[in-house]
Design a protein around this motif. Structure first.
Motif, PDB file in Angstrom:
ATOM      1  N   ALA A 249      45.058 122.352  39.699  1.00 20.13           N
ATOM      2  CA  ALA A 249      44.072 123.322  39.573  1.00 20.13           C
ATOM      3  C   ALA A 249      42.851 122.731  39.234  1.00 20.13           C
ATOM      4  O   ALA A 249      41.815 123.027  39.926  1.00 20.13           O
ATOM      5  CB  ALA A 249      44.435 124.783  39.026  1.00 20.13           C
ATOM      6  N   GLN A 250      42.713 122.328  38.172  1.00 19.64           N
ATOM      7  CA  GLN A 250      41.604 121.620  37.641  1.00 19.64           C
ATOM      8  C   GLN A 250      40.875 120.466  38.561  1.00 19.64           C
ATOM      9  O   GLN A 250      39.611 120.521  38.829  1.00 19.64           O
ATOM     10  CB  GLN A 250      41.809 120.795  36.285  1.00 19.64           C
ATOM     11  N   VAL A 302      50.232 124.650  45.729  1.00 16.97           N
ATOM     12  CA  VAL A 302      49.429 124.959  46.847  1.00 16.97           C
ATOM     13  C   VAL A 302      48.494 126.081  46.280  1.00 16.97           C
ATOM     14  O   VAL A 302      47.387 126.041  46.476  1.00 16.97           O
ATOM     15  CB  VAL A 302      49.963 125.035  48.241  1.00 16.97           C
ATOM     16  N   LEU A 303      49.140 127.170  45.723  1.00 16.89           N
ATOM     17  CA  LEU A 303      48.634 128.260  45.379  1.00 16.89           C
ATOM     18  C   LEU A 303      47.756 127.982  44.210  1.00 16.89           C
ATOM     19  O   LEU A 303      46.428 128.442  43.943  1.00 16.89           O
ATOM     20  CB  LEU A 303      49.468 129.351  45.119  1.00 16.89           C
ATOM     21  N   GLY A 304      48.132 127.302  43.308  1.00 18.45           N
ATOM     22  CA  GLY A 304      47.226 126.803  42.089  1.00 18.45           C
ATOM     23  C   GLY A 304      46.032 125.888  42.540  1.00 18.45           C
ATOM     24  O   GLY A 304      44.938 126.173  41.904  1.00 18.45           O
ATOM     25  N   ALA A 305      46.232 124.956  43.424  1.00 16.18           N
ATOM     26  CA  ALA A 305      45.107 124.339  43.883  1.00 16.18           C
ATOM     27  C   ALA A 305      44.129 125.071  44.577  1.00 16.18           C
ATOM     28  O   ALA A 305      42.787 124.930  44.403  1.00 16.18           O
ATOM     29  CB  ALA A 305      45.831 123.121  44.866  1.00 16.18           C
ATOM     30  N   THR A 306      44.667 125.899  45.549  1.00 16.15           N
ATOM     31  CA  THR A 306      43.471 126.757  46.054  1.00 16.15           C
ATOM     32  C   THR A 306      42.786 127.722  45.011  1.00 16.15           C
ATOM     33  O   THR A 306      41.602 127.953  45.155  1.00 16.15           O
ATOM     34  CB  THR A 306      44.377 127.804  47.100  1.00 16.15           C
ATOM     35  N   MET A 310      38.571 127.655  43.934  1.00 17.61           N
ATOM     36  CA  MET A 310      37.701 128.616  44.176  1.00 17.61           C
ATOM     37  C   MET A 310      37.256 129.000  42.529  1.00 17.61           C
ATOM     38  O   MET A 310      35.862 129.301  42.359  1.00 17.61           O
ATOM     39  CB  MET A 310      38.410 129.634  44.811  1.00 17.61           C
ATOM     40  N   ALA A 311      38.161 129.384  41.649  1.00 16.55           N
ATOM     41  CA  ALA A 311      37.878 129.992  40.195  1.00 16.55           C
ATOM     42  C   ALA A 311      37.130 128.966  39.456  1.00 16.55           C
ATOM     43  O   ALA A 311      36.277 129.286  38.445  1.00 16.55           O
ATOM     44  CB  ALA A 311      39.072 130.327  39.674  1.00 16.55           C
ATOM     45  N   ILE A 312      37.335 127.675  39.755  1.00 19.53           N
ATOM     46  CA  ILE A 312      36.551 126.489  39.034  1.00 19.53           C
ATOM     47  C   ILE A 312      35.181 125.838  39.744  1.00 19.53           C
ATOM     48  O   ILE A 312      34.554 125.197  39.006  1.00 19.53           O
ATOM     49  CB  ILE A 312      37.580 125.628  38.594  1.00 19.53           C
TER      50      ILE A 312
END
Length: 397
Positions: A249-250, A302-306, A310-312
């Protein structure tokens, strides 16, 4: 050169602010304090950032953006060095000094880049500069543990402080050129510290974006703060597996900052793009909370990456749009005022999330509430679009 210097400054200030959380397990054990107190330390850092961002406009105009950035580096170095004393008063003061150094860096870099960047490239340039924040986090995570093994936690903190001092020396080479617009007769007053906030609320498009950034930053901090705990406690993931999702995600956040900056410059108007990002990150939060429990690890990744993308990844588009909308010569001042609300979201978001979790007993509820809220913010941005031109705002609306 302005981009490289501001990126380097941003990365080192970010590294300084994220070094204490990396040191916390070792330092807390030696000092005899609970490791959970690092949450208070981080909160104090961002309270200091909120306060110092308000005063950054006058400081930038009086001393120049690069000189202010140098002050910030020295403050961060001093805060780290002071915290190594290891007693409560020194730790509290050290956190505040780091925060005072962290707050004005983004307004100062916005002042420099708004003057030196063509309008058609502002999204990409500001987004690239903002990758300094996660880059600093990566540097802290990669280098500080090794320095702890070599020199202890106090030695590691002092080494990062020396990096900040070294960058202060390096930036002196371009200081005269980039600070040529400074006004040594500019008065500095405590009453003037509220000026940037008044300016933000005087310009409706900027006010809307600044208020929305409160919720954006709260969502970002809640994702990075609670994702691992959520995945381990409610998904049953091993700690290493949950940590991998956060790392992805980061990393996606870094890619997102660059991608969204390019999109804002070429395809989609920044305000529309920010509204779409809000809808996207809100949807990801709801998917994570309601539907993802039975998914395979690959789909959660995949959801964490998406979600992270966006959120970062929104920050560069937001800062570039604030600088573009600001009246000529006021980019640093208005950015400082807008960041007061942004940092307020950083301070308020995690405690609000914890309150929701305490009431309901599950982290999923926190993501549902925050996800729903951020989607409403996205709709507000979408339906309150104003007719705009390519020139900065020069009147109150």
């Amino acid at each position: 050169m302005p981009l490289l210097m501001t990126l380097g400054i941003q990365a080192l200030v970010s590294m300084a602010s994220l070094t204490p959380p990396v040191l916390a397990p070792v330092a807390a054990a030696e000092i005899g304090m609970p490791v959970s107190m690092i949450g208070l330390f981080v909160g104090l850092v961002y309270i200091g950032s909120m306060l110092s961002s308000l005063g950054s406009g006058d400081l930038i105009k009086r001393f120049g953006a690069i000189r202010v950035s140098q002050f910030c580096l020295i403050l961060c170095a001093s805060g780290l060095a002071l915290a190594t004393i290891g007693v409560p008063w020194a730790i509290v003061l050290g956190a505040l000094l780091i925060g005072f150094g962290y707050g004005p860096v983004t307004p100062a870099s916005s002042h420099v880049l708004a003057r030196t960047t063509p309008a058609k490239r502002m999204g990409v340039v500001f987004s690239l500069k903002q990758t300094g924040v996660p880059l600093g986090g990566m540097m802290a995570g990669a280098l500080v543990p090794t320095m702890v093994l070599l020199a202890g936690w106090r030695g590691a903190a002092c080494a990062v402080a020396l990096f900040c001092v070294a960058m202060t020396v390096v930036t002196q080479a371009i200081r005269m050129e980039l600070d040529a617009d400074r006004d040594s007769s500019r008065r500095i007053s405590l009453s003037g510290a509220l000026g940037p906030l008044r300016m933000v609320f005087a310009y409706k498009p900027i006010r809307d974006l600044a208020i929305c950034s409160f919720f954006f930053s709260a969502m970002q901090l809640c994702l990075t703060t609670f994702l691992v705990t959520y995945l381990t406690k409610e998904f049953g993931f091993p700690l290493i597996t949950a940590g991998l999702v956060l790392s992805v995600a980061q990393a996606a956040g870094i890619v997102g900052r660059l991608l969204w900056g390019w999109v804002a410059d070429h395809w989609i108007a920044p305000r529309v793009l920010l509204s779409l990002l809000a809808l996207g990150m809100g949807s990801c939060a709801l998917l994570l909370a309601i539907f993802a429990h039975g998914w395979s690890f690959a789909w959660v990744l995949v959801l964490g990456a998406t979600f992270g993308g966006m959120a970062i990844g929104w920050n560069g588009v937001y800062l570039a749009e604030i600088a573009r909308l600001a009246p000529a010569g006021q980019a640093g001042t208005i950015t400082g005022g807008a960041l007061f609300l942004t940092y307020a979201g950083v301070v308020a978001g995690p405690p609000l999330f914890v309150g929701i979790v305490s009431l309901t007993g599950e982290h999923a509820s926190g993501f549902v509430v925050f996800g729903t809220t951020i989607m409403l913010i996205g709709l507000m941005l979408m339906f309150t679009r104003l007719q705009r031109t390519d020139s900065p705002i020069d009147r109150k609306v």
